[in-house]
Design an enzyme around this catalytic site. Structure first.
Site, PDB file in Angstrom:
ATOM      1  N   GLN A 125       0.831  -1.199   0.000  1.00 35.80           N
ATOM      2  CA  GLN A 125       0.000   0.000   0.000  1.00 35.80           C
ATOM      3  C   GLN A 125       0.872   1.259   0.000  1.00 35.80           C
ATOM      4  OE1 GLN A 125      -3.327  -0.160   2.574  1.00 35.80           O
ATOM      5  NE2 GLN A 125      -4.128   1.765   1.820  1.00 35.80           N
ATOM      6  N   PHE A 126       1.191   1.730  -1.206  1.00 34.76           N
ATOM      7  CA  PHE A 126       2.026   2.922  -1.328  1.00 34.76           C
ATOM      8  C   PHE A 126       1.339   4.159  -0.766  1.00 34.76           C
ATOM      9  CE2 PHE A 126      -0.527   3.280  -5.125  1.00 34.76           C
ATOM     10  CZ  PHE A 126      -0.673   4.651  -5.324  1.00 34.76           C
ATOM     11  N   THR A 127       0.013   4.124  -0.657  1.00 31.56           N
ATOM     12  CA  THR A 127      -0.709   5.307  -0.170  1.00 31.56           C
ATOM     13  C   THR A 127      -0.421   5.615   1.298  1.00 31.56           C
ATOM     14  OG1 THR A 127      -2.690   4.005   0.318  1.00 31.56           O
ATOM     15  CG2 THR A 127      -2.564   5.036  -1.868  1.00 31.56           C
TER      16      THR A 127
END
Length: 149
Positions: free
Chosen positions: A78-80
């Site tokens: 999850q790069f967010t």
């Protein structure tokens, strides 16, 4: 690295309405990686996650770790987690790791969890995923290797 750990009764990740990973009791891990993250940070997080005592014993105290309850892990990239939201209304993701490096480190992280004796299911790196879970508690722990807490 950032990891959001949620204690779950069950969790599943789907891509295009097809289940690609699912677990019963254990942890859902949302994993964010930066380019500056190292193997030492992975080793630290694996040790913390494996030994974290957030499952209840017979006295209803959080005293058991994931191995004590034969739990499993569902790991989702999850790069967010590295969204910058201070300016404007559109998140900036410039602090997230470049995909090639982040994928390599994400896979290494999951491999090291497996080497520690855990069953690890995963989402698909970079895919549009839908995550379903039954949060247990709820218990949510945030690990940030750049943080002092």
């Amino acid at each position: 690295m950032k990891v959001v750990l949620q204690r779950v009764k069950s969790a599943e990740v789907q891509v295009d309405d097809v289940s690609v990973g699912q677990i019963a009791q254990g942890y859902l891990l949302l994993v964010g990686i930066q380019d500056a993250d190292t193997v030492a940070e992975i080793d630290y997080l694996v040790r913390k996650i494996v030994n974290l005592r957030v499952f209840e014993d017979s006295s209803r105290k959080m005293n058991l770790n994931i191995k004590d309850v034969s739990g499993a892990i569902l790991s989702v990239s999850q790069f967010t987690l590295y969204a910058q939201t201070k300016k404007g209304n559109r998140p900036n993701f410039m602090h997230a790791g470049k995909p090639e490096y982040a994928k390599e480190m994400y896979n290494l992280f999951n491999d090291k969890l497996r080497e520690a004796g855990l069953l690890v299911e995963c989402g698909i790196f970079g895919a549009d995923m839908q995550v379903n879970l039954i949060n247990d508690g709820p218990v949510t722990i945030i690990f940030d290797t750049d943080s002092n807490y």
